[in-house]
Design an enzyme around this catalytic site. Structure first.
Site, PDB file in Angstrom:
ATOM      1  N   PRO A 184       0.785  -1.239   0.000  1.00 14.35           N
ATOM      2  CG  PRO A 184       0.033  -0.982   2.199  1.00 14.35           C
ATOM      3  CD  PRO A 184       0.746  -1.939   1.294  1.00 14.35           C
ATOM      4  N   GLY A 185       2.152   1.226   0.116  1.00  7.71           N
ATOM      5  CA  GLY A 185       2.895   2.428  -0.233  1.00  7.71           C
ATOM      6  C   GLY A 185       3.773   3.063   0.835  1.00  7.71           C
ATOM      7  CG  ASP A 237       3.252 -10.695 -13.315  1.00  8.09           C
ATOM      8  OD1 ASP A 237       4.139 -10.539 -12.441  1.00  8.09           O
ATOM      9  OD2 ASP A 237       2.796 -11.811 -13.633  1.00  8.09           O
ATOM     10  CG  ASP A 255       8.555  -4.681   0.657  1.00  8.35           C
ATOM     11  OD1 ASP A 255       9.188  -5.439   1.410  1.00  8.35           O
ATOM     12  OD2 ASP A 255       7.520  -4.086   1.015  1.00  8.35           O
ATOM     13  CB  CYS A 310       7.415  -8.302   6.731  1.00  8.50           C
ATOM     14  SG  CYS A 310       5.940  -8.637   5.794  1.00  8.50           S
TER      15      CYS A 310
HETATM   16  C1  SAM Z   1       4.916  -6.854   1.015  1.00  4.09           C
HETATM   17  S1  SAM Z   1       3.718  -6.189  -0.021  1.00  4.09           S
HETATM   18  C2  SAM Z   1       4.451  -4.670  -0.496  1.00  4.09           C
HETATM   19  C3  SAM Z   1       4.421  -3.624   0.588  1.00  4.09           C
HETATM   20  C4  SAM Z   1       4.867  -2.263   0.110  1.00  4.09           C
HETATM   21  N1  SAM Z   1       6.195  -2.295  -0.444  1.00  4.09           N
HETATM   22  C5  SAM Z   1       4.808  -1.253   1.226  1.00  4.09           C
HETATM   23  O1  SAM Z   1       5.849  -0.910   1.819  1.00  4.09           O
HETATM   24  O2  SAM Z   1       3.716  -0.768   1.528  1.00  4.09           O
HETATM   25  C6  SAM Z   1       3.887  -7.139  -1.474  1.00  4.09           C
HETATM   26  C7  SAM Z   1       3.048  -6.659  -2.627  1.00  4.09           C
HETATM   27  O3  SAM Z   1       3.395  -7.431  -3.783  1.00  4.09           O
HETATM   28  C8  SAM Z   1       2.288  -7.416  -4.637  1.00  4.09           C
HETATM   29  N2  SAM Z   1       2.475  -8.454  -5.670  1.00  4.09           N
HETATM   30  C9  SAM Z   1       2.198  -9.773  -5.613  1.00  4.09           C
HETATM   31  N3  SAM Z   1       2.541 -10.375  -6.769  1.00  4.09           N
HETATM   32  C10 SAM Z   1       3.060  -9.418  -7.565  1.00  4.09           C
HETATM   33  C11 SAM Z   1       3.576  -9.417  -8.887  1.00  4.09           C
HETATM   34  N4  SAM Z   1       3.650 -10.538  -9.624  1.00  4.09           N
HETATM   35  N5  SAM Z   1       4.006  -8.249  -9.405  1.00  4.09           N
HETATM   36  C12 SAM Z   1       3.940  -7.103  -8.680  1.00  4.09           C
HETATM   37  N6  SAM Z   1       3.454  -7.049  -7.425  1.00  4.09           N
HETATM   38  C13 SAM Z   1       3.026  -8.194  -6.877  1.00  4.09           C
HETATM   39  C14 SAM Z   1       1.119  -7.624  -3.706  1.00  4.09           C
HETATM   40  O4  SAM Z   1      -0.087  -7.158  -4.281  1.00  4.09           O
HETATM   41  C15 SAM Z   1       1.542  -6.822  -2.465  1.00  4.09           C
HETATM   42  O5  SAM Z   1       0.941  -5.562  -2.468  1.00  4.09           O
END
Ligand code: SAM
Length: 384
Positions: A184-185, A237, A255, A310
């Site tokens: 979420p950012g 993706d 991340d 995490c």
């Molecule tokens: C750990 S969270 C990211 C948290 C973010 N970096 C933050 O600090 O708020 C991982 C994210 O990876 C996304 N995700 C999953 N598969 C993905 C893909 N193939 N390509 C890009 N994003 C992906 C998920 O939707 C999720 O929001």
């Protein structure tokens, strides 16, 4: 006989539960909808007990109790608000900016007649980040963020350990930056706080989550700053990024989605330990390798990348890093070097507990006195 017992049992079952309840008040308890037979949080704990007791040995009981206890937060000061005023207010709560404290303590004493370059200036840490935390053992909470006088929110509450991957990325003014899994950012916002991004591509596969990311950016970053930093939000993706924009970025943050250990022990909703998500969970390390590989392909030769999760799992942390480096060497003849971040342990020891024996990268482990993390981060340089 068995049939008789079966029939009796059925008769008893038919009558017993509602024997004294009028028919109109009878209702069946909906186990499936309200209380799962095997709550995912319990399955997560069982899984962690099995794997992490081996991985962490004597340290596991204390990590376990911390994971199950209330987490601590940090307040990332919004530099686009009246940051000095906001910092003053946070100091009045008895919180302190762990970033500036650590970096000012970590700067080497200049020897007489010798000028030294402070680590921040030499690009060791991303600049301009201010994040307040309460001292070790102080479990006070921050009040919710408020709209400041400049029309943006004054601070962003996040796990303070989440700032370490952004600090480690070592942004320099004028960098082109990719945040591959951004929603979420929290980390995207921190990247913008550095004031270093010539342009910032923030991507996340999930459109609902990129919606949340857009809302965070709108609430914290004025439009002209977003324009100046050429912020671009996409929902692609991330695994395809190497093909889309190869050799492009100075700094890349990957991340990845992971078992989000703390969340998995607390929340049933969206829990990756739900039985129906077993396959997805087993495939996580593969997805993580693909995302890190794509991030490395999108990095310019000579550029830097940070991989983070995490999770406490070696399978999702060190093994992914080592496996991806090997994969890129074999498939693309690309050389990647892991950068040493052991100085982070000393610099930030007042705020975080670090696992002492990571083979590559650094891992913040939850501790009752400093209940941040888990947060794994590993910095790499793409050499060729
Ligand atoms: C750990 S969270 C990211 C948290 C973010 N970096 C933050 O600090 O708020 C991982 C994210 O990876 C996304 N995700 C999953 N598969 C993905 C893909 N193939 N390509 C890009 N994003 C992906 C998920 O939707 C999720 O929001």
């Amino acid at each position: 006989m068995a049939a008789l017992v079966g029939r009796r049992a059925r008769d008893v079952l038919k009558r017993a539960p509602f024997a004294t309840v009028p028919r109109r008040h009878r209702h069946k308890k909906k186990w499936a909808a309200t209380e799962p037979k095997f709550p995912a949080t319990q399955l997560a704990l069982q899984n962690f007990d099995m794997t992490y007791s081996v991985q962490f040995g004597d340290l596991w009981p204390s990590i376990r109790v911390s994971l199950l206890s209330e987490q601590k937060y940090g307040a990332l000061v919004n530099n686009f608000a009246a940051w000095d005023h906001v910092s003053g207010e946070l100091e009045q709560l008895n919180a302190r900016d762990f970033v500036s404290e650590a970096i000012s303590h970590g700067e080497p004493e200049p020897e007489s007649g010798q000028t030294t370059t402070p680590p921040q200036a030499s690009g060791a840490y991303s600049p301009n980040l201010r994040c307040f935390t309460f001292a070790r053992g102080d479990v006070s909470r921050f009040p919710p963020a408020r709209l400041g006088s400049l029309g943006v929110m004054d601070y962003y509450l996040m796990d303070a350990a989440s700032l370490l991957p952004v600090l480690a990325l070592g942004l320099q003014p004028g960098d082109t930056v990719l945040d591959l899994c951004a929603a979420p950012g929290g980390k995207t916002l921190a990247l913008l706080q550095t004031g270093c991004c010539r342009n910032l591509a923030a991507n996340d596969l999930s459109t609902s989550r990129t919606g949340r990311l857009q809302r965070v950016l709108r609430s914290y970053v004025p439009q002209d700053i977003r324009d100046r930093n050429r912020v671009r939000v996409t929902s692609w993706d991330g695994r395809k990024w190497g093909e889309l924009e190869g050799d492009t970025y100075d700094r890349v943050l990957v991340d990845v989605p992971c078992t989000t250990d703390r969340h998995s022990l607390r929340e049933e909703e969206n829990n990756i330990f739900q039985r129906s998500r077993k396959k997805e969970r087993q495939m996580l390390p593969m997805l993580q390798v693909q995302l890190l590989a794509a991030g490395l392909l999108a990095t310019k030769p000579g550029g830097h990348i940070v991989y983070s999760t995490c999770s406490l799992s070696h399978l999702q942390n060190e093994y992914v890093v080592q496996g991806t480096i090997e994969f890129l060497a074999n498939q693309y003849s690309i050389k990647v070097q892991v950068e040493d971040l052991t100085h982070f342990r000393k610099l930030f020891m007042d705020t975080f507990s670090f696992f002492p024996s990571c083979q590559v990268g650094e891992l913040v482990i939850p501790n009752l006195l400093a209940n941040f993390g888990p947060m794994y981060f590993c910095k790499m340089c793409r050499l060729t």
